[in-house]
Scaffold this motif. Structure first.
Motif, PDB file in Angstrom:
ATOM      1  N   ASN A  33      37.946  46.255  35.814  1.00  0.00           N
ATOM      2  CA  ASN A  33      36.713  46.472  35.064  1.00  0.00           C
ATOM      3  C   ASN A  33      35.466  46.402  35.937  1.00  0.00           C
ATOM      4  O   ASN A  33      34.505  47.151  35.727  1.00  0.00           O
ATOM      5  CB  ASN A  33      36.618  45.440  33.937  1.00  0.00           C
ATOM      6  CG  ASN A  33      35.317  45.550  33.200  1.00  0.00           C
ATOM      7  OD1 ASN A  33      35.045  46.545  32.546  1.00  0.00           O
ATOM      8  ND2 ASN A  33      34.480  44.538  33.341  1.00  0.00           N
ATOM      9  N   ASP A  54      36.085  37.685  45.047  1.00  0.00           N
ATOM     10  CA  ASP A  54      37.293  37.592  44.221  1.00  0.00           C
ATOM     11  C   ASP A  54      38.217  36.576  44.869  1.00  0.00           C
ATOM     12  O   ASP A  54      38.264  36.475  46.095  1.00  0.00           O
ATOM     13  CB  ASP A  54      37.987  38.955  44.106  1.00  0.00           C
ATOM     14  CG  ASP A  54      38.960  38.993  42.931  1.00  0.00           C
ATOM     15  OD1 ASP A  54      38.692  39.727  41.968  1.00  0.00           O
ATOM     16  OD2 ASP A  54      39.996  38.264  42.969  1.00  0.00           O
ATOM     17  N   GLU A 201      40.864  40.018  23.082  1.00  0.00           N
ATOM     18  CA  GLU A 201      40.624  40.710  24.345  1.00  0.00           C
ATOM     19  C   GLU A 201      40.048  42.103  24.142  1.00  0.00           C
ATOM     20  O   GLU A 201      39.195  42.556  24.881  1.00  0.00           O
ATOM     21  CB  GLU A 201      41.958  40.796  25.112  1.00  0.00           C
ATOM     22  CG  GLU A 201      41.846  40.746  26.608  1.00  0.00           C
ATOM     23  CD  GLU A 201      41.186  41.977  27.198  1.00  0.00           C
ATOM     24  OE1 GLU A 201      40.252  41.815  27.996  1.00  0.00           O
ATOM     25  OE2 GLU A 201      41.575  43.105  26.878  1.00  0.00           O
TER      26      GLU A 201
HETATM   27  N1  LIG Z   1      33.402  45.800  28.529  1.00  0.00           N
HETATM   28  C1  LIG Z   1      34.522  46.486  28.587  1.00  0.00           C
HETATM   29  O1  LIG Z   1      34.627  47.563  28.005  1.00  0.00           O
HETATM   30  C2  LIG Z   1      35.687  45.952  29.349  1.00  0.00           C
HETATM   31  C3  LIG Z   1      36.719  46.790  29.743  1.00  0.00           C
HETATM   32  C4  LIG Z   1      37.785  46.237  30.454  1.00  0.00           C
HETATM   33  C5  LIG Z   1      37.813  44.879  30.728  1.00  0.00           C
HETATM   34  N2  LIG Z   1      36.788  44.088  30.308  1.00  0.00           N
HETATM   35  C6  LIG Z   1      36.775  42.653  30.570  1.00  0.00           C
HETATM   36  O2  LIG Z   1      36.522  42.432  31.943  1.00  0.00           O
HETATM   37  C7  LIG Z   1      37.140  41.210  32.347  1.00  0.00           C
HETATM   38  C8  LIG Z   1      37.979  41.477  33.575  1.00  0.00           C
HETATM   39  O3  LIG Z   1      38.975  42.419  33.252  1.00  0.00           O
HETATM   40  P1  LIG Z   1      39.808  43.177  34.387  1.00  0.00           P
HETATM   41  O4  LIG Z   1      40.626  44.194  33.693  1.00  0.00           O
HETATM   42  O5  LIG Z   1      38.902  43.612  35.471  1.00  0.00           O
HETATM   43  O6  LIG Z   1      40.745  41.995  34.922  1.00  0.00           O
HETATM   44  P2  LIG Z   1      41.492  41.938  36.315  1.00  0.00           P
HETATM   45  O7  LIG Z   1      42.586  40.943  36.145  1.00  0.00           O
HETATM   46  O8  LIG Z   1      41.827  43.325  36.778  1.00  0.00           O
HETATM   47  O9  LIG Z   1      40.377  41.390  37.332  1.00  0.00           O
HETATM   48  C9  LIG Z   1      39.818  40.126  37.219  1.00  0.00           C
HETATM   49  C10 LIG Z   1      39.613  39.575  38.620  1.00  0.00           C
HETATM   50  O10 LIG Z   1      38.890  38.340  38.532  1.00  0.00           O
HETATM   51  C11 LIG Z   1      39.337  37.535  39.609  1.00  0.00           C
HETATM   52  N3  LIG Z   1      38.947  36.141  39.343  1.00  0.00           N
HETATM   53  C12 LIG Z   1      39.412  35.281  38.411  1.00  0.00           C
HETATM   54  N4  LIG Z   1      38.777  34.107  38.476  1.00  0.00           N
HETATM   55  C13 LIG Z   1      37.878  34.210  39.478  1.00  0.00           C
HETATM   56  C14 LIG Z   1      36.924  33.326  40.030  1.00  0.00           C
HETATM   57  N5  LIG Z   1      36.742  32.086  39.551  1.00  0.00           N
HETATM   58  N6  LIG Z   1      36.177  33.741  41.067  1.00  0.00           N
HETATM   59  C15 LIG Z   1      36.337  34.993  41.567  1.00  0.00           C
HETATM   60  N7  LIG Z   1      37.231  35.887  41.066  1.00  0.00           N
HETATM   61  C16 LIG Z   1      37.989  35.498  40.038  1.00  0.00           C
HETATM   62  C17 LIG Z   1      40.824  37.780  39.661  1.00  0.00           C
HETATM   63  O11 LIG Z   1      41.368  37.430  40.912  1.00  0.00           O
HETATM   64  C18 LIG Z   1      40.910  39.270  39.358  1.00  0.00           C
HETATM   65  O12 LIG Z   1      40.986  40.054  40.525  1.00  0.00           O
HETATM   66  C19 LIG Z   1      37.941  40.720  31.129  1.00  0.00           C
HETATM   67  O13 LIG Z   1      37.186  39.792  30.420  1.00  0.00           O
HETATM   68  C20 LIG Z   1      38.095  41.958  30.275  1.00  0.00           C
HETATM   69  O14 LIG Z   1      38.200  41.664  28.909  1.00  0.00           O
HETATM   70  C21 LIG Z   1      35.725  44.614  29.648  1.00  0.00           C
END
Ligand SMILES: NC(=O)c1ccc[n+]([C@@H]2O[C@H](COP(=O)([O-])OP(=O)(O)OC[C@H]3O[C@@H](n4cnc5c(N)ncnc54)[C@H](O)[C@@H]3O)[C@@H](O)[C@H]2O)c1
Length: 352
Positions: A33, A54, A201
């Motif tokens: 995201n 990250d 989610e």
């Molecule tokens: N607004 C939207 O339309 C939309 C769309 C997709 C996802 N999202 C949201 O975005 C968020 C992330 O989703 P994603 O699909 O990218 O997940 P993802 O698992 O692909 O990526 C999340 C990343 O965060 C990292 N991370 C976790 N804790 C951390 C920390 N304390 N410090 C640094 N990095 C850390 C992880 O290592 C991972 O690489 C979720 O809350 C999801 O619901 C929103």
């Protein structure tokens, strides 16, 4: 909000702004995201990503390369594997947080401690306890926040908002039907304790749009079942009935086991008022009345651009969902989860 105010605001968003120094941004979480935010921010003269972080450093490095771009025209941000190290920098103006649902809490508290404005992805937390703790800290420090309910800023939502202004809604039927339950494999979104399941989610976007267009939800009652994806511990179908504070009734159905192929058909909301039917999708809004269907038009904007502008100008009214507002959306999902865990008990959302 008055219809005129919506129009004025969207015009304001889309107007070029006088540029001083760009807002210097640190990005925490560089998964799937975050790349969307990075691409949007890269295109803004008013913003510059100066640091990316990250826990998986290779992902942070990939993000840094993305900021540089294929043409090599962007400045490479510094890379961190520890968010606290990123927050030690003294040149940050704001932070973008895009981490999994179960990773919220400490991170936001550290950012708030630094007094930095932040954009954080939806849903804001896995539990109300964490969300309330962060909300209290935001209020105490007075930092500007924005939560990733980006659909609110798009033209379909703006057109629907203007159309429904002052109207008496009778009935709303929302759905979030996606094939994500198959696509995510065994990732965290499919684990109930980590994501809160589809209602928390993903369908949080539809609940949020209901709140944005119709108003607060008073009660929910939810049933859920596992029909197809037995290998995951989240239900793959749910049905929720909602009662809005304005008296309107609503329903919400979700599945994680059907891929609509066209993503814009996954998240849909039908709203009945007077003798009219407004249909909202992520990409458009249409109105049906007396057997005629017309597209509703309004200007829209990207959430990243809006929040950069809000930080730059100090105008908090540009933000359509701040942290406190998003906590109320989270409450609906968590109340629905509690309801289906208790065989469909009617749950009072205001108690969350
Ligand atoms: N607004 C939207 O339309 C939309 C769309 C997709 C996802 N999202 C949201 O975005 C968020 C992330 O989703 P994603 O699909 O990218 O997940 P993802 O698992 O692909 O990526 C999340 C990343 O965060 C990292 N991370 C976790 N804790 C951390 C920390 N304390 N410090 C640094 N990095 C850390 C992880 O290592 C991972 O690489 C979720 O809350 C999801 O619901 C929103």
């Amino acid at each position: 909000m008055e219809a005129d105010a919506v129009r004025d605001r969207t015009l304001f968003w889309c107007s070029a702004s006088d540029m001083a120094d760009p807002i210097r941004i640190g990005m925490i979480g560089c998964g799937g995201n975050a790349r969307g935010h990075m691409n949007a921010l890269r295109g803004l003269e008013a913003a510059r990503i100066v640091a990316v972080c990250d826990l998986k450093e290779d992902l942070a490095n990939q993000m840094a390369e993305g900021v540089v771009g294929e043409e090599g025209d962007g400045l490479r941000p510094d890379v961190y594997a520890d968010p606290r190290r990123l927050l030690e920098r003294d040149d940050l103006d704001a932070v973008w947080i895009s981490v999994p649902v179960f990773c919220h809490g400490e991170l936001e508290l550290d950012v708030i401690d630094r007094g930095l404005p932040f954009l954080v992805e939806k849903p804001v937390a896995r539990t109300m306890e964490i969300a309330r703790q962060v909300e209290s800290a935001v209020e105490a420090k007075g930092v500007m926040t924005c939560v990733g309910y980006q659909l609110r800023y798009m033209s379909g939502a703006q057109a629907a908002k203007a159309e429904l202004d002052g109207k008496r809604v009778n009935l709303a039927a929302g759905q979030y039907w996606s094939g994500s339950g198959r696509g995510y494999k065994n990732a965290w979104p499919l684990q109930m304790d980590k994501s809160g399941g589809q209602l928390c989610e993903q369908a949080t976007h539809t609940f949020d749009m209901m709140r944005y267009l119709i108003g607060e939800v008073a009660t929910v009652s939810c049933r859920a079942a596992s029909r197809v994806l037995h290998e995951i511990d989240c239900p793959d179908v749910t049905v929720t009935t909602l009662e809005f504070e304005c008296g309107a009734l609503g329903s919400m159905t979700t599945t994680w086991a059907f891929d609509p192929a066209d993503w814009s058909e996954a998240n849909v909301l039908h709203i009945l008022y007077d003798d009219k039917l407004l249909q909202w999708r992520t990409d458009k809004a249409t109105l049906r009345a007396c057997c005629e269907t017309k597209a509703l038009e309004a200007a829209g904007c990207g959430i990243d651009e809006v929040f950069v502008e809000a930080i730059r100008t100090g105008d908090r009214s540009l933000v359509l969902s701040d942290y406190g507002d998003a906590v109320r959306t989270l409450a609906i999902s968590l109340a629905a989860n509690d309801s289906f865990a208790d065989e469909g008990r009617v749950v009072d959302v205001s108690c969350y």
